[in-house]
Design a protein around this motif. Structure first.
Motif, PDB file in Angstrom:
ATOM      1  N   SER A  86       0.741  -1.167   0.032  1.00 52.93           N
ATOM      2  CA  SER A  86      -0.029   0.052   0.130  1.00 52.93           C
ATOM      3  C   SER A  86       0.969   1.401  -0.165  1.00 52.93           C
ATOM      4  N   LEU A  87       0.238   2.356   0.055  1.00 49.33           N
ATOM      5  CA  LEU A  87       1.210   3.744   0.206  1.00 49.33           C
ATOM      6  C   LEU A  87       1.706   3.924   1.451  1.00 49.33           C
ATOM      7  N   LEU A  88       1.572   2.964   2.490  1.00 52.80           N
ATOM      8  CA  LEU A  88       2.049   2.941   3.873  1.00 52.80           C
ATOM      9  C   LEU A  88       3.008   2.109   3.994  1.00 52.80           C
ATOM     10  N   GLY A  89       3.322   1.254   2.699  1.00 57.67           N
ATOM     11  CA  GLY A  89       4.235   0.175   3.140  1.00 57.67           C
ATOM     12  C   GLY A  89       3.775  -1.104   2.482  1.00 57.67           C
ATOM     13  N   GLY A  90       4.395  -2.314   3.085  1.00 61.04           N
ATOM     14  CA  GLY A  90       4.164  -3.461   2.481  1.00 61.04           C
ATOM     15  C   GLY A  90       4.437  -4.657   3.450  1.00 61.04           C
ATOM     16  N   SER A  91       3.963  -5.881   3.188  1.00 61.24           N
ATOM     17  CA  SER A  91       4.419  -6.937   4.291  1.00 61.24           C
ATOM     18  C   SER A  91       4.275  -8.449   3.275  1.00 61.24           C
ATOM     19  N   ALA A  92       5.001  -9.368   3.824  1.00 62.21           N
ATOM     20  CA  ALA A  92       4.954 -10.413   2.969  1.00 62.21           C
ATOM     21  C   ALA A  92       5.275 -11.805   4.039  1.00 62.21           C
ATOM     22  N   TYR A  93       4.684 -12.807   3.989  1.00 63.06           N
ATOM     23  CA  TYR A  93       5.120 -13.866   4.850  1.00 63.06           C
ATOM     24  C   TYR A  93       4.843 -15.242   4.126  1.00 63.06           C
ATOM     25  N   ILE A  94       5.581 -16.239   4.615  1.00 62.24           N
ATOM     26  CA  ILE A  94       5.274 -17.731   4.163  1.00 62.24           C
ATOM     27  C   ILE A  94       5.399 -18.667   5.132  1.00 62.24           C
ATOM     28  N   GLY A  95       4.479 -19.593   5.074  1.00 63.93           N
ATOM     29  CA  GLY A  95       4.549 -20.517   6.086  1.00 63.93           C
ATOM     30  C   GLY A  95       4.486 -21.987   5.566  1.00 63.93           C
ATOM     31  N   SER A  96       5.120 -22.732   6.178  1.00 68.35           N
ATOM     32  CA  SER A  96       5.323 -24.338   5.566  1.00 68.35           C
ATOM     33  C   SER A  96       5.439 -25.394   6.720  1.00 68.35           C
ATOM     34  N   ALA A  97       5.375 -26.659   6.242  1.00 61.92           N
ATOM     35  CA  ALA A  97       5.260 -27.496   7.106  1.00 61.92           C
ATOM     36  C   ALA A  97       5.875 -28.816   6.429  1.00 61.92           C
ATOM     37  N   ALA A  98       6.592 -29.447   7.084  1.00 55.84           N
ATOM     38  CA  ALA A  98       7.616 -30.497   6.434  1.00 55.84           C
ATOM     39  C   ALA A  98       7.821 -31.722   7.519  1.00 55.84           C
TER      40      ALA A  98
END
Length: 790
Positions: A240-252
């Motif tokens: 967005s105009l205020l910033g950003g984010s990202a995440y990733i989750g996994s299981a093994a």
């Protein structure tokens, strides 16, 4: 009431007399659609008063007379009612049931009913934050402030006040670990991101008071966050105009991880303020939570966080219009100089967990927190204050004389380094109807504080203050302190659930104790609560809570201002400062009901908090300055109400209303309101969608909060105080769901462009008389959002 009492008595008589007959047992387990055991499910033989409730494992037992046919009904708030017909009940038997969530689907929109609240801890759906219009950049706290008893008057900050308490009276846990925040922050612009990452959050629990002994030594509230353990690959990217984010989750196999990155820059939002400046805020946050089951019944997990907040500020000019219609004034400033701040924190924690049996869990935790905070500024300004709209002309030689004309220079070189290391043990075990929890913690603290700041003022060519022996700065503050200490704390508590013919009771009782080597103080805090779900109406819940909540001082509370031989303000540490104390008395209840085929719930809590050994404080923006001594007593009392439900079919919404009064008496003579005593607070969280096209959703957040008391800089309530204007704000967002995994949205922050005041700038004339100019918060601003899930 007579009919209800008669029904309870009849139920008891039938239950007692029934034991004289030949009976058969019907036992079983009740689970939800995901296979998890369901507690507090009402299991009843249809058209009779024979019934029971499921326990923590979802188990139940019914004793009935043999019959050719009978129907067993299973009901629980938040789930569809289930009925099972037993064609021939002649011998003991087992009946297991799976219940489906009570969900009303309308295309792409769905609503799930809320669960019962049998103590003061309320569960909150973290998923609502995703589409919430939030000028702070997306935080769990932005949702918390819409709940009853919680208030906030600064949209740039994630800090909040609960039932008249200070920001420092709220404790936050993530996966059972207490988290800390920087200490030097003095304004919402500097604050950056909250520790809690909504993308990683699975469960949120919040209590506005009367919480259990297992939660630490704070006087107002607890926010308990649990991060998720993904079962498969998942992730999200947003901007967005205020910033950003990202995440990733996994299981093994036996390993799971979830990692999130967030970036925030409020540059566009800050430009809506009165000061024309080069704003350069850059805040980043990286977190990871990993768990590995290295052997049966054994697990180790790690929680790590790196946060770097940089704030650069180069002001050019400012124009603020304020006053009344009859006394309208303009305040103008031309600036020189700049500010550069950096707040860097590191946090890491390991937990070793062992489950020797199904009913027992023990664990060992160790964590470390390190913060390096630097605040530097040299800003000078020339200002003039004029009536009406004559500011510009006055600056260029108009005959109209300004009401005030002067200049100032503010300087600071502040450094604070802190480290907190702790080792803790915790455990829990279930013995029949009792759930016993215990824990012990040893915490080591090391803090280094260097403060050098001063403020020079000149009014109409006269330096202030001007004394016969020379010219002095207007104010100054110096600190060169080191602090090392150890805290030892522990708790034990029991949750006991028992059933009577009148209903289900949940009794929670516990004690916690703490010792701090710095002030050599031991504190003891007993706490208890009682929840009750009556049989005569399963939609009602009642609860009582009381306890002693002692808050030992942390470094910031120890500071006390003294004078040296030359009259300079010096920060000393008060080693005799003791814990503040609050005794809570809470009574409340919920009523869940259906209207026009929709789920609703009304919640009310009455509270009274007796306060003593208080360390009074003043608030400037978000900076708290303590007196540094236990010199006050007080109280806080009020009522919190919340109406939750489907205001629009298929959506969750609520409205919260609080009335309160919080007063303090300082040094037995000065009576004043507590700094966070708004008197009233009205908040709204509302969701809607376009009829016939559920892919377009609307989210609205509104807050109306009363006036707060403020004082002049470095002055206490003994030197008079006045009140700010009420805080009023409405934020609205519209989101469009493209395909199944993409959301495109637009937000309107401060929709009605209301002027809210965060603090005041004080100007002085040659006679050293001061006047307050409001520092307004952000104005109307539009924001674009994009969220992509995978």
């Amino acid at each position: 009431m007579i009919l209800r009492a008669f029904a309870a008595l009849l139920f008891t008589l039938l239950s007692v007399t029934g034991f004289g007959q030949n009976r058969i047992k019907i036992t079983g387990n009740v689970r939800d659609a995901d296979g998890n055991p369901l507690e507090l499910v009402v299991v009843q033989v249809k058209n009779t008063m024979i019934g029971a409730m499921t326990n923590e494992k979802g188990g139940y037992t019914l004793q009935v007379a043999p019959a050719d046919s009978l129907t067993v009904v299973f009901s629980c708030l938040g789930f569809n009612k289930a009925e099972r017909i037993i064609p021939s009940a002649q011998a003991d038997m087992r009946l297991n049931v799976q219940m489906n969530y009570a969900v009303l689907s309308l295309g792409e929109v769905s609503i799930t009913a809320a669960r019962r609240q049998i103590n003061t801890l309320e569960s909150i759906d973290a998923g609502r934050v995703r589409l919430l219009p939030d000028p702070s950049g997306g935080s769990i706290e932005s949702l918390i402030v819409t709940h009853a008893g919680v208030s906030s008057n600064n949209e740039l900050s994630s800090q909040y006040s609960v039932r008249g308490g200070s920001y420092d009276e709220n404790i936050v846990y993530v996966n059972g670990l207490e988290v800390f925040r920087p200490l030097l922050i003095r304004s919402g612009q500097q604050e950056g991101l909250s520790f809690v990452n909504p993308d990683l959050t699975e469960a949120v629990n919040f209590s506005a008071g009367g919480f259990e002994a297992r939660y630490g030594d704070k006087m107002s509230s607890v926010l308990d966050i649990t991060y998720k353990k993904p079962e498969k690959l998942e992730g999200s990217v947003s901007g967005s105009l205020l910033g950003g984010s990202a995440y990733i989750g996994s299981a093994a196999g036996r390993y799971t991880q979830v990692t999130g990155f967030r970036y925030k820059t409020g540059r566009s939002l800050l430009k809506t303020m009165d000061t024309d400046a080069e704003y350069n805020p850059n805040f980043i946050d990286l977190q990871t939570y990993m768990a590995y089951e290295f052997a049966p019944k054994w697990e180790v997990n790690f929680l790590g966080n790196l946060s770097v907040n940089n704030f650069k500020f180069t002001p050019h000019s400012r124009e603020t219009k304020f006053g009344t219609i009859k006394n309208h004034q303009n305040f103008n400033v031309i600036f020189e100089g700049k500010e550069k701040d950096k707040f860097q924190t590191l946090f890491g924690a390991f937990t070793l967990k062992h489950s020797p049996s199904e009913n027992t869990e023990v664990g060992l935790q160790t964590s470390a927190f390190n913060s390096r905070e630097e605040e530097s500024y040299d800003i000078s300004g020339t200002y003039w204050l004029n009536p009406n709209d004559e500011a510009t002309e006055s600056a260029y030689g108009n005959d109209t004389s300004p009401l005030s004309l002067g200049s100032y220079h503010e300087h600071a070189r502040n450094r604070l380094h802190s480290s907190v290391i702790n080792v803790a043990h915790y455990g829990s075990t279930r013995i029949k109807s009792n759930t016993i929890k215990w824990g012990a913690t040893v915490q080591f603290e090391n803090i280094s504080d260097r403060i050098s700041e001063w403020d020079k003022r000149d009014s109409a060519g006269y330096s202030m203050p001007h004394e016969e022996e020379g010219v002095r700065v207007f104010s100054n503050l110096y600190s060169n302190n080191e602090s090392e200490s150890t805290r030892i704390s522990g708790y034990v508590q029991d949750v006991f659930k028992f059933r009577t013919p009148q209903g289900l009771f949940t009794l929670t009782g516990g004690v916690r104790g703490s010792y701090w080597t710095y002030n050599k103080e031991f504190i003891f805090s007993p706490r208890a609560s009682l929840g009750f779900i009556p049989n005569f109406n399963q939609d009602l819940t009642f609860r009582l809570a009381t306890g002693v909540y002692c808050q030992p001082p942390f470094y910031k509370e120890l500071r006390i201002i003294t004078k040296d031989e030359e009259g300079n303000d010096i920060v000393a540490l008060n080693g005799n400062l003791k814990s503040q104390r609050s005794i809570h008395f809470i009574i409340g209840g919920d009523y869940a009901f259906k209207a026009v085929e929709r789920n609703f719930r009304f919640t009310t809590e009455l509270y009274y908090k007796k306060l003593d050994a208080l360390n009074p404080y003043t608030v400037d923006n978000v900076k708290i300055r303590y007196y540094g001594e236990n010199c006050a007593t007080g109280y806080a009392m009020g009522i919190d109400m919340k109406f939750f439900g489907e205001f629009v079919p298929g959506t969750d919404s609520w409205i919260s209303l609080s009335f309160m009064k919080a007063q303090q008496t300082i040094r037995e003579t000065v009576k004043a309101p507590l700094p966070n005593n708004p008197g009233y607070n009205l908040s709204l969280f509302f969701q809607d969608y376009f009829p016939g096209y559920q892919r377009v959703k609307l989210n609205l957040r509104g807050i109306l909060s009363g006036r707060l008391p403020v004082t002049a800089p470095r002055k206490g309530y003994e030197d008079h105080y006045f009140e700010t204007t009420p805080y009023r704000r409405v934020d609205v967002g519209i989101s469009y769901q493209y395909l199944k995994n993409i959301w495109i949205g637009v937000d309107a922050f401060n929709l009605f462009d209301m002027k809210n005041t965060s603090s005041y700038y004080w100007i002085s004339d040659a006679g050293n008389q001061s006047a307050a100019v409001p520092n307004y918060l952000t104005g109307r601003q539009f924001n674009l959002r994009l969220i992509v899930d995978f």
